[in-house]
Design an enzyme around this catalytic site. Structure first.
Site, PDB file in Angstrom:
ATOM      1  N   TYR A   1      22.591  -2.203  61.253  1.00 36.48           N
ATOM      2  CA  TYR A   1      22.945  -1.528  60.006  1.00 36.48           C
ATOM      3  C   TYR A   1      23.167  -0.036  60.262  1.00 36.48           C
ATOM      4  O   TYR A   1      22.262   0.681  60.679  1.00 36.48           O
ATOM      5  CB  TYR A   1      21.803  -1.720  59.009  1.00 36.48           C
ATOM      6  CG  TYR A   1      22.071  -1.329  57.574  1.00 36.48           C
ATOM      7  CD1 TYR A   1      22.673  -2.221  56.698  1.00 36.48           C
ATOM      8  CD2 TYR A   1      21.674  -0.102  57.078  1.00 36.48           C
ATOM      9  CE1 TYR A   1      22.881  -1.901  55.369  1.00 36.48           C
ATOM     10  CE2 TYR A   1      21.870   0.241  55.743  1.00 36.48           C
ATOM     11  CZ  TYR A   1      22.476  -0.665  54.895  1.00 36.48           C
ATOM     12  OH  TYR A   1      22.680  -0.341  53.569  1.00 36.48           O
TER      13      TYR A   1
ATOM     14  N   SER B   1      18.656  -6.639  64.562  1.00 39.43           N
ATOM     15  CA  SER B   1      18.485  -6.082  63.225  1.00 39.43           C
ATOM     16  C   SER B   1      19.532  -6.709  62.286  1.00 39.43           C
ATOM     17  O   SER B   1      19.561  -7.927  62.116  1.00 39.43           O
ATOM     18  CB  SER B   1      18.581  -4.557  63.271  1.00 39.43           C
ATOM     19  OG  SER B   1      18.130  -3.992  62.073  1.00 39.43           O
ATOM     20  N   GLN B   2      20.416  -5.897  61.677  1.00 44.67           N
ATOM     21  CA  GLN B   2      21.490  -6.495  60.896  1.00 44.67           C
ATOM     22  C   GLN B   2      22.306  -7.453  61.767  1.00 44.67           C
ATOM     23  O   GLN B   2      22.714  -8.530  61.322  1.00 44.67           O
ATOM     24  CB  GLN B   2      22.410  -5.415  60.324  1.00 44.67           C
ATOM     25  CG  GLN B   2      23.606  -5.975  59.563  1.00 44.67           C
ATOM     26  CD  GLN B   2      24.555  -4.881  59.116  1.00 44.67           C
ATOM     27  OE1 GLN B   2      24.576  -4.520  57.954  1.00 44.67           O
ATOM     28  NE2 GLN B   2      25.348  -4.351  60.035  1.00 44.67           N
TER      29      GLN B   2
ATOM     30  N   ASP C   1       7.046  -4.123  64.224  1.00 41.17           N
ATOM     31  CA  ASP C   1       8.250  -3.767  63.460  1.00 41.17           C
ATOM     32  C   ASP C   1       7.927  -3.656  61.974  1.00 41.17           C
ATOM     33  O   ASP C   1       7.490  -4.626  61.353  1.00 41.17           O
ATOM     34  CB  ASP C   1       9.326  -4.826  63.694  1.00 41.17           C
ATOM     35  CG  ASP C   1      10.701  -4.399  63.209  1.00 41.17           C
ATOM     36  OD1 ASP C   1      10.806  -3.387  62.492  1.00 41.17           O
ATOM     37  OD2 ASP C   1      11.675  -5.086  63.561  1.00 41.17           O
TER      38      ASP C   1
ATOM     39  N   HIS D   1      10.836  -1.665  66.112  1.00 40.10           N
ATOM     40  CA  HIS D   1      12.124  -2.264  65.737  1.00 40.10           C
ATOM     41  C   HIS D   1      13.018  -2.387  66.960  1.00 40.10           C
ATOM     42  O   HIS D   1      14.086  -1.762  67.053  1.00 40.10           O
ATOM     43  CB  HIS D   1      12.778  -1.422  64.641  1.00 40.10           C
ATOM     44  CG  HIS D   1      13.939  -2.091  63.980  1.00 40.10           C
ATOM     45  ND1 HIS D   1      13.881  -3.377  63.486  1.00 40.10           N
ATOM     46  CD2 HIS D   1      15.211  -1.671  63.740  1.00 40.10           C
ATOM     47  CE1 HIS D   1      15.052  -3.707  62.967  1.00 40.10           C
ATOM     48  NE2 HIS D   1      15.876  -2.691  63.118  1.00 40.10           N
TER      49      HIS D   1
END
Length: 589
Positions: free
Chosen positions: A373, A453-454, A539, A568
Site C-alpha cells: 500500500y 502487505s497489500q 506486526d 511488518h
C-alpha cells in the site's frame, strides 16, 4: 593458635567484604547533560568492505550534512537505501568527571529511520532492526544507546559512527534530530531480557505459553523494585497479571519464569516491566501466538458475494487491454529487457507495471508481484533465475500515483460497493494475469503470484479470482477481517475514523457490510492452488490475527512461516523458502 589465627582472619575478611558491599550506595547525583552541534559527515552506501566505523578511518572526503534536516531535504540520496554518518566529539571536564561517578553515558541521537547500527569508538553499542535481507520493519523512534565508561575517551576525541538503511530512501536522521549526551543513571544500566520457550513465539497445544524474564543489573549497587508481567489478548483484553518485589545485587542478575495454560487460539500481548518507585525503569513488549490455525473468524460474505465477483469479472473481460510496452534501458540488464507496461483495466482505467522479459529463448514460468500500500515504484528482478517477472501498480498507486483520483484509497467510494476503490483494484490484479498470459515467451500454465502487505492480500485475491494462478506466496497480508482488525491495530482504522468525521451520514454497520465484499477472508475460500504464507509476529500494521483469518479459509495445500521478532516484514528465510516452494509446485528444476 595457628587455627585460631586463620579463623580470626576469615571472620575479619568476611566482615570487610560485607562492609565493602554495603558501602556501595546508589549514586543520586544530578544528571549531567551536554548538547552537540548538528554537523555530521555523511557517505552513501553500505560500506560492506569498508572500515567506516573505525576511529582511524579518514573521512575528510565525506559530505557535510545536518542532522536537523532530512537527507532528502538536503538533496542527498542513499545508495540502495544505505548510508553512514560519522561525528567526532569531546567530553567537557564537567561531563567527564560525572561519567567517572556514574559509570557511563546515554547517547541521545534523536529520531532515525529505519534500521541502524551505532558504533562508539569502533565498538557496536546499539542496534535497531535488521538490515536486508532480514529486514524487520520500519522504526522511526528516538534512539538512545548506553556506552560504558571503559569505552569512552574522557580526555580526548571520541567517534560516533552510524550505519543505517531505509528502503524508502528517506532514512537516517529525521527532521529535528539533535545529538545530546547524558550521564547514565541507575535505570540505564538495567537490562531486561525475555526468553520465549517456543522459537517462533507460536505455541501449540498441549504445551503452555512460557517465558523466562531476566534482569541484569550493571550498576555497582543493589537495586530494588517490582517486576510486573501482564498478558492481554491482541485487542487488549486483560488475561493475567503477575507482580513481585525483587532485589538484585550490584553486578548481578535475576531470572523468573511465567506460564499460562490453555489459552484460546489467537495472538496475545505480553508487557514486562521493572518499576522503581512506581516509575518504569525498563520494559519489554512483545506478541506470542497459540494454535493460530484454529482462530475462529467465520465467513461473513453476503448471499450475492459470488454473483458480485462473477459479474465484475465479466465486466473486466469486456474491456480491451490495449497493451503498450516501452523499453526502459536503465533497468534492462544482461538477462532481461525491462519494459514499462501500460494497459486498460476495469472501467477503462489506465494502469501500469514493469515487465522483465527474459532474453533467453523458450517458454518461461512467470512471477506476478503485487505491491504494498503506497509503495514507490520499483523494477522486477533483473538477474536470471528462470522466471519472467511482472510487477503491477494497481490504480492510483505507484506508477499510477501521479494521476491518482482515488484520494485515500482505502476509504474511497465507501458509499456503495460498486464505487469502492478495491472493486477496480482487485480487477487490476486479474488484468495483470491477462497481460502475462498474452506474452508469447510466458508459459501460461506456470504462473505464480507473490507480494507483501497489500501485495500479500492481492496475491490471495489473484489466487481466489483466477484459476490461472498455480501457486501463491503472500506475506503479511492486508485487507482482512475488518471488525477484528480495527480493534487490534490503530491503522487503517484511523483513516476510517477520519472518513466518518467528514461523512456524518455514514454508519459503521453499513461500512462493515460493504467491506465484506472486499475482505480477503471471504475470497480465500475459493483458492485451490498451493500456498505459502509468511508473517511477522510483532506486526501491528497487518497483525497476525488478520493474516490467519484469511489463511484459515484456504482449503488447498498450504503452509506458513512465522518470524518471531519481525514487525511488518518477513526474513530472507521466507523469501528463499517461498521461491523454492514456487519452483517445486511449478515443477521447475
Amino acid at each position: 593458635m595457628k587455627k585460631y589465627t586463620i579463623y580470626l582472619l576469615s571472620v575479619i575478611t568476611f566482615f570487610l567484604v560485607l562492609s565493602c558491599k554495603q558501602a556501595v550506595k546508589e549514586n543520586l547525583a544530578p544528571t549531567v547533560s551536554e548538547s552537540f552541534s548538528a554537523d555530521w559527515k555523511f557517505h552513501a552506501g553500505e560500506g560492506v568492505d569498508s572500515l567506516w566505523m573505525n576511529v582511524d578511518y579518514n573521512d575528510a572526503a565525506w559530505q557535510e550534512v545536518l542532522s536537523s534536516k532530512s537527507l532528502k531535504d538536503q538533496n542527498i540520496k542513499l545508495d540502495n537505501g544505505f548510508g553512514w554518518y560519522r561525528k567526532r566529539i569531546q567530553m567537557s571536564d564537567v561531563l567527564g568527571n560525572a561519567i567517572k561517578n556514574k559509570g557511563g553515558i546515554i547517547l541521545h541521537l534523536g529520531r532515525l529511520a529505519a534500521t541502524d547500527e551505532v558504533y562508539f569508538n569502533g565498538k557496536l553499542v546499539g542496534k535497531t532492526g535488521e538490515f536486508p535481507q532480514d529486514y524487520r520493519g520500519y522504526f522511526d523512534n528516538e534512539r538512545n544507546y548506553f556506552v560504558p565508561e571503559e569505552d569512552i575517551n574522557l580526555t580526548g576525541e571520541n567517534l560516533i559512527a552510524i550505519k543505517f538503511h531505509d528502503g524508502w530512501n528517506v532514512g537516517g536522521f529525521l527532521q529535528g534530530a539533535a545529538l545530546s549526551i547524558s550521564t547514565a543513571e541507575t535505570k540505564d544500566k538495567l537490562a531486561l531480557n525475555v526468553q520465549v520457550a517456543d522459537s517462533d513465539y507460536i505455541f501449540m497445544a498441549p504445551n503452555p505459553v512460557q517465558i523466562k524474564v531476566s534482569l541484569d543489573n550493571k550498576n555497582k549497587w543493589a537495586v530494588q523494585g517490582q517486576l510486573f508481567v501482564t498478558l492481554t489478548t491482541d485487542d487488549y483484553q486483560p488475561l493475567k497479571a503477575d507482580s513481585m518485589n525483587i532485589e538484585i545485587d550490584g553486578k548481578a542478575s535475576i531470572s523468573k519464569s511465567f506460564s499460562f495454560d490453555n489459552p484460546n487460539p489467537g495472538f496475545y500481548r505480553y508487557t514486562v516491566q521493572f518499576r522503581r518507585n512506581a516509575t518504569i525503569a525498563c520494559e519489554k513488549k512483545f506478541n506470542i501466538g497459540f494454535e493460530p490455525e484454529k482462530i475462529h473468524s467465520p465467513l461473513d460474505a453476503k448471499d450475492d458475494f459470488k454473483a458480485f465477483w462473477d459479474k465484475n469479472l465479466k465486466g473486466l473481460a469486456k474491456v480491451a487491454p490495449d497493451y503498450k510496452l516501452t523499453l526502459v534501458p536503465e533497468y534492462s540488464k544482461i538477462d532481461y529487457d525491462v519494459y514499462l507496461v501500460e494497459m486498460r483495466s476495469f472501467g477503462n482505467e489506465l494502469i501500469r507495471g514493469y515487465y522483465a522479459k527474459p532474453k533467453r529463448e523458450g517458454k518461461h514460468p512467470v512471477i506476478v508481484e503485487y505491491m504494498g500500500y503506497g509503495s514507490q515504484p520499483y523494477p522486477p528482478n533483473q538477474w536470471w533465475d528462470g522466471f519472467a517477472y511482472f510487477v503491477l501498480s494497481i490504480r492510483g498507486q505507484a506508477l499510477n500515483q501521479p494521476t491518482n483520483r482515488f484520494g485515500t484509497w482505502i476509504t474511497y467510494g465507501l458509499d456503495n460497493k460498486d464505487n469502492y476503490y478495491y472493486r477496480g483494484a482487485f480487477l487490476d490484479v486479474v488484468r495483470a494475469l491477462d497481460f502475462v498470459c498474452s506474452r508469447p515467451e510466458v508459459d501460461a500454465e506456470k504462473i505464480a503470484v507473490r507480494g507483501g502487505s497489500q501485495g500479500g492480500a492481492l496475491s490471495f485475491v489473484a489466487a481466489a479470482l483466477d484459476k490461472r494462478v498455480k501457486v501463491a506466496a503472500p506475506s503479511i497480508p492486508f485487507l482482512s477481517d475488518y471488525p477484528d482488525y480495527f480493534k487490534i491495530a490503530p491503522w487503517p482504522k484511523s483513516d476510517f475514523d477520519n472518513y466518518m468525521k467528514t461523512h456524518p451520514e455514514a454508519k459503521w454497520e453499513d461500512i462493515y457490510s460493504l467491506l465484506t465484499y472486499f475482505d480477503i477472508k471471504n475470497l480465500t475460500q475459493w483458492i485451490d492452488c498451493p500456498l505459502i504464507m509468511g508473517i511477522g509476529v510483532q506486526d501491528n500494521v497487518c497483525p497476525p490475527h488478520i493474516n490467519f483469518a484469511a489463511y484459515n479459509q484456504v482449503k488447498s495445500e498450504k503452509r506458513w512461516m512465522a518470524f518471531p521478532e519481525f514487525a511488518h516484514s518477513v526474513g530472507k528465510e521466507y523469501n528463499d523458502a517461498s521461491k523454492a516452494f514456487i519452483k517445486e509446485k511449478l515443477n521447475i528444476k
